[in-house]
Design a protein around this motif. Structure first.
Motif: not given
Lengths: 156, 259
Positions: B1-7
Motif C-alpha cells: 500500500m505504502k509502495a503504491l502511494v509513493s509510486l
C-alpha cells in the motif's frame, strides 16, 4: 565587462563559427552547397548488382559523372533496375554505350563504369532522359566465382 | 500500500514537473517580441554561454581529433587502408562526436552555471523582486539565456568538428605520414554536405534545445536553499547527459539508420 567588449567577442565567436562552416563546406564536403546542377536519368537492367548502393558513383574512364539515385526490382522479370542520374554536362553518350559494375580496389566500394560506344553518324541516336541502356555487365560476385572454381575442380 | 502511494506520488510529481517546465518554456518563448530590449540581453548571454565555452571546445575538439586519428591509424594500417583515415575522422566527428561531445561539455560548462545562477537568483529573491517591479522574470531572465544556448551550441559544434578534423590532419598527415592529398580527397568524396554536415547541425540544435531547457528549468524550479541549488545543478548535468545520449541514438537511427 562593458558592452562594446561583449559585442566584439560575440562577433569574433560568430565569425569563427562561420569560418569553420566554410571549411566544412569547401574543404571537407566538396561541392556541397551549390554544385549539383542539372541532371538527367538513364536506366539499366542488370542480372545481379552485387553490393551496388544508392549514391554509388558512375564513372567514365575514372571521372565521376553522376550517381545512382534509385534501385528497384522489375516486378515482371525479377531483375534489378538501376537509375543513373548523370550531370547535364555529359549528355551525349551514344545509344551503343555499355555499363558494367566494377569494384575500386580489391575490397573497395562498387561503382558503375560507363563505356561510351561508337556513334555512327545517322543510325544510332544519343541516350536521352529516361532511356534504358541495353548493354549491361553484372557485378562479379566473389562467392559465385569461388563456387564455379570449386565445381570445375571437382569435375577434374 | 505504502509502495503504491509513493509510486503514485513520484509519478504525479514528474508529470507536474513536466508541466511546469513546459509552462516556463512557453512563457519565455511565446511573448510579444521586443527586439530592441532583448537583443543586448541575448548578446550578453551568448558571451557568457558561448564565448566562454570556446576554450574547452577548441582544446577538446583538437585532442579528440588527434586521438581518433592515432587510434584509427593503428587499425587501418594493418589492412593497408590508412588512406581512409580522412573520411573516418571526418564522418565520426561530423555525425556523432561533434554534436554529442559538444553537448556534454556544454551541459557541464554552461548548463550547470545557468542552473546555479538562476537558482541563486531565486534563493536571494531577485526573481520575486523583478515580479514586484512588474518585470516578467521569464522574459527578462529565462528567455535570453535559453536563446543564447540554442544559438551558441550549434556554432560550438561546428567549431569542434572543424578543429577535430584539423587535429586529425596534424596527427595523420604530419606525424604518421598519411598522404595529405588522399586525406582530403577521399574525405571530400565520402562526406556529403546535406547528409553529414547538415544532419550534424540539426542534431546539435536538438541537443541545444534540450540541454538549455533542462538547465533553465532546473534553476527556476530549484528549492531556494543552498542544498536545493546544489541538487539542481547536479540534476542538470545528469539529466542533460542522459537526454543527450538517449536522443542521440534516436536521431542517429532516424538520420543514418537506413544506410
Amino acid at each position: 565587462m562593458n558592452n562594446r567588449k561583449v559585442e566584439l567577442f560575440v562577433g569574433l565567436f560568430v565569425a569563427l563559427a562561420i569560418a569553420s562552416m566554410l571549411v566544412l563546406a569547401m574543404k571537407v564536403a566538396d561541392k556541397g552547397i551549390a554544385g549539383n546542377g542539372e541532371t538527367y536519368n538513364l536506366h539499366a537492367k542488370f542480372d545481379n548488382i552485387g553490393g551496388l548502393k544508392v549514391r554509388s558513383a558512375i564513372k567514365v574512364g575514372g571521372v565521376t559523372v553522376g550517381r545512382i539515385t534509385n534501385i528497384t526490382l522489375d516486378a515482371d522479370e525479377f531483375t534489378p533496375v538501376v537509375t543513373l542520374t548523370i550531370s547535364k554536362e555529359y549528355d551525349s553518350f551514344p545509344e551503343t554505350s555499355s555499363v558494367s559494375i566494377l569494384t575500386s580496389g580489391l575490397l573497395g566500394e562498387q561503382y558503375i563504369g560507363l563505356q561510351p560506344g561508337f556513334s555512327f553518324d545517322d543510325e544510332s541516336g544519343i541516350l536521352q532522359d529516361g532511356d534504358f541502356i541495353e548493354d549491361t555487365k553484372s557485378a562479379l560476385v566473389l562467392e559465385d566465382l569461388i563456387g564455379q572454381f570449386l565445381f570445375s575442380k571437382s569435375e577434374d | 500500500m505504502k509502495a503504491l502511494v509513493s509510486l503514485g506520488a513520484s509519478t504525479l510529481d514528474r508529470i507536474a514537473a513536466l508541466g511546469r517546465a513546459t509552462a516556463i518554456l512557453t512563457g519565455a518563448l511565446f511573448a510579444k517580441p521586443t527586439p530592441m530590449k532583448s537583443f543586448p540581453l541575448v548578446l550578453k548571454q551568448i558571451y557568457v554561454v558561448g564565448v566562454q565555452s570556446l576554450l574547452i571546445i577548441l582544446v577538446s575538439g583538437l585532442f579528440i581529433g588527434m586521438v581518433m586519428a592515432l587510434q584509427a591509424y593503428t587499425v587501418l594500417v594493418s589492412y593497408g587502408a590508412e588512406d581512409s583515415l580522412g573520411p573516418m575522422v571526418a564522418l565520426s566527428l561530423l555525425r556523432e562526436l561533434g554534436p554529442v561531445v559538444t553537448a556534454l561539455l556544454f551541459a557541464g560548462r554552461a548548463g550547470s552555471a545557468l542552473t546555479a545562477e538562476i537558482g541563486l537568483m531565486k534563493a536571494t529573491e531577485q526573481l520575486s523582486s523583478l515580479e514586484m517591479m512588474a518585470i516578467d522574470p521569464l522574459r527578462r531572465v529565462i528567455a535570453p539565456r535559453f536563446w543564447a544556448g540554442v544559438i551558441s551550441m550549434p556554432l560550438l559544434a561546428i567549431i569542434f568538428s572543424t578543429v577535430g578534423i584539423l587535429g586529425g590532419h596534424a596527427v595523420g598527415v604530419d606525424w604518421l605520414g598519411v598522404d595529405s592529398g588522399s586525406y582530403w580527397s577521399i574525405m571530400q568524396a565520402t562526406v556529403e554536405f546535406n547528409q553529414d554536415v547538415v544532419n550534424g547541425i540539426i542534431k546539435s540544435l536538438v541537443f541545444a534545445f534540450v540541454v538549455t531547457w533542462i538547465a533553465v528549468f532546473k534553476g527556476y524550479d530549484a528549492v531556494p536553499t543552498s542544498e536545493g541549488i546544489s541538487k539542481a545543478t547536479t540534476q542538470t548535468v545528469v539529466h542533460s547527459s542522459l537526454a543527450i545520449l538517449g536522443l542521440d541514438f534516436v536521431l542517429t537511427a532516424l538520420m543514418f539508420g537506413t544506410y
